[in-house]
Design an enzyme around this catalytic site. Structure first.
Site, PDB file in Angstrom:
ATOM      1  N   HIS A 140       0.832  -1.205   0.000  1.00 55.94           N
ATOM      2  CA  HIS A 140       0.000   0.000   0.000  1.00 55.94           C
ATOM      3  C   HIS A 140       0.873   1.263   0.000  1.00 55.94           C
ATOM      4  O   HIS A 140       0.870   2.027  -0.954  1.00 55.94           O
ATOM      5  CB  HIS A 140      -0.925   0.021   1.217  1.00 55.94           C
ATOM      6  CG  HIS A 140      -1.828  -1.154   1.318  1.00 55.94           C
ATOM      7  ND1 HIS A 140      -2.866  -1.364   0.452  1.00 55.94           N
ATOM      8  CD2 HIS A 140      -1.842  -2.192   2.198  1.00 55.94           C
ATOM      9  CE1 HIS A 140      -3.496  -2.478   0.785  1.00 55.94           C
ATOM     10  NE2 HIS A 140      -2.884  -2.996   1.842  1.00 55.94           N
ATOM     11  N   ASP A 141       1.590   1.482   1.080  1.00 54.68           N
ATOM     12  CA  ASP A 141       2.398   2.692   1.227  1.00 54.68           C
ATOM     13  C   ASP A 141       3.589   2.735   0.275  1.00 54.68           C
ATOM     14  O   ASP A 141       3.879   3.797  -0.309  1.00 54.68           O
ATOM     15  CB  ASP A 141       2.869   2.847   2.676  1.00 54.68           C
ATOM     16  CG  ASP A 141       1.704   2.962   3.656  1.00 54.68           C
ATOM     17  OD1 ASP A 141       0.578   3.283   3.214  1.00 54.68           O
ATOM     18  OD2 ASP A 141       1.912   2.714   4.848  1.00 54.68           O
TER      19      ASP A 141
END
Length: 169
Positions: A140-141
């Site tokens: 995600h990040d």
């Protein structure tokens, strides 16, 4: 992180002022990456409303823009802050939503094979708690961060974002 040298204490309440000073000192140069709840970014924009226009870009890992039902965690944690941040007008604003980041995954064994350099060994240690419950990692990040260096990794569309604050406390 007990096995790895790292800072353990930070001055309370300094994040917003640090960001404000840094962005004001380098107008047009700072790309602000937000990969968690947007509380501090919203406070920054409230304290100094000119800040969004002084950024080079604003990149968020947040939201869900097509196929994911329900709220994305970073927006859900502070929807009022998210609404304020989305109202800010940075020269470039890119949001990488959960509907995109969930497609970027790697099996545990393949991931750990890439974590052999000294820089990535702490990452492997931190991922151990994740892998205790899952057999793959979702980036995600890291995907949001990677678009700082290569925006072509994702396709972006211009649009207006509305945060439904009524749906959350």
């Amino acid at each position: 992180l007990a096995r790895w040298d790292h800072e353990a204490s930070f001055p309370a309440g300094e994040a917003v002022e640090f960001l404000r000073r840094t962005i004001r000192a380098r107008p047009g140069e700072v790309a602000l990456l937000a990969i968690g709840p947007l509380t501090n970014v919203a406070l920054l924009f409230a304290v100094d409303p000119e800040i969004p226009s002084l950024l080079r870009s604003l990149v968020l890992m947040g939201g869900a823009f097509s196929t994911v039902p329900g709220p994305e965690w970073n927006i859900h944690c502070d929807p009022h802050a998210a609404a304020r941040v989305y109202q800010g007008r940075a020269p470039v604003h890119r949001s990488i939503g959960l509907d995109v980041t969930t497609r970027v995954r790697m099996e545990v064994d393949a991931f750990l094979q890439h974590c052999t350099t000294p820089l990535l060994r702490p990452v492997a240690d931190m991922a151990a708690s994740w892998f205790a419950e899952r057999r793959e990692v979702t980036f995600h990040d890291p995907l949001a961060a990677a678009t700082l260096f290569d925006p072509a990794l994702c396709v972006f569309a211009t649009g207006e974002v509305t945060v439904d604050r009524a749906a959350w406390p």
